[in-house]
Write an enzyme that holds these catalytic residues in place. Structure first.
Site, PDB file in Angstrom:
ATOM      1  CB  SER A  79      30.238 -25.838   8.808  1.00  0.00           C
ATOM      2  OG  SER A  79      31.116 -26.811   8.256  1.00  0.00           O
ATOM      3  CE1 TYR A  92      26.635 -26.559   4.934  1.00  0.00           C
ATOM      4  CE2 TYR A  92      28.970 -27.028   5.204  1.00  0.00           C
ATOM      5  CZ  TYR A  92      27.702 -26.942   5.730  1.00  0.00           C
ATOM      6  OH  TYR A  92      27.476 -27.229   7.056  1.00  0.00           O
TER       7      TYR A  92
END
Length: 222
Positions: A79, A92
């Site tokens: 990501s 995250y």
């Protein structure tokens, strides 16, 4: 993804379908949003089991098969949060930073064996990632974080269905990278991701330059 033994069985079955394993894509994962202070430790561990340890199990299961053929490509979907973390998604981001770190090291270990590793760092793409299917919230809101983590989470949730990234174009970009004679180690996808990583790179370079004397002054003389 959380059963390493089952993961190994599935990887072996995947090779048996065609007699060879060429490309392994680690795409499983989900988000955990909220301020770092409010994070539930058990929820963080569960997320790491999928986002990091699940991906690690797939890589460890696939590597013996790829080494035997001296070829192959591991594609780990991380990501932009793994390169340029933002507020409200620190836990995250931590799972994606962990996947980034192990992948960067692995790439050096397997390069002499003819195996490629590519990290795909997408921004916001129009998938179901921002829905309740792929997102979890952690902790109760704290007023002191309303303007940082709270506001960031609200913006993310409101972006669902309006993400700028086209998933079909992302898939084609990954295929192009895998088919390349010189595949990238890092593949940043999306204009929003490019802007975030560019800003992070500039900030990092500024710190390096500003604190160069302090950095170099910590070595033993000579």
């Amino acid at each position: 993804m959380t059963d390493a033994a089952r993961v190994k069985e599935v990887v072996i079955q995947a090779q048996a379908l065609h007699g060879r394993l060429d490309v392994v894509v680690n795409n499983a994962g989900y988000g955990l949003l909220g301020a770092v202070e409010t994070a539930d430790t058990d929820a963080v561990r569960r997320m790491f089991e999928v986002n990091f340890f699940g991906a690690l199990a797939v890589m460890q299961a696939a590597l013996p098969l790829l080494r035997a053929r001296r070829s192959g490509h591991i594609v780990n979907i991380t990501s932009i949060a793994g390169l340029a973390p933002g507020v409200g998604s620190g836990l995250y981001a931590a799972s994606k930073c962990a996947l980034e770190g192990v992948s960067l090291s692995l790439a050096q270990e397997v390069a002499p064996l003819g195996i490629h590793v590519t990290l795909v760092e997408p921004g916001a793409f129009r998938t179901d990632f921002l829905t309740d299917h792929s997102l979890r919230m952690t902790g109760d809101g704290i007023d002191d974080y309303a303007d940082t983590a709270g506001a960031a989470v609200a913006r993310l949730r409101a972006l669902d269905g309006r993400q700028p990234g086209d998933p079909a174009k992302a898939v084609q970009a990954i295929i192009t990278a895998v088919d390349s004679a010189n595949p990238p180690l890092n593949l940043v996808l999306g204009g929003d991701a490019w802007r975030r990583v560019h800003a992070r790179r500039q900030a990092f370079a500024a710190d390096l330059d500003a604190w160069r004397a302090v950095t170099l002054g910590t070595d033993f003389p000579g």
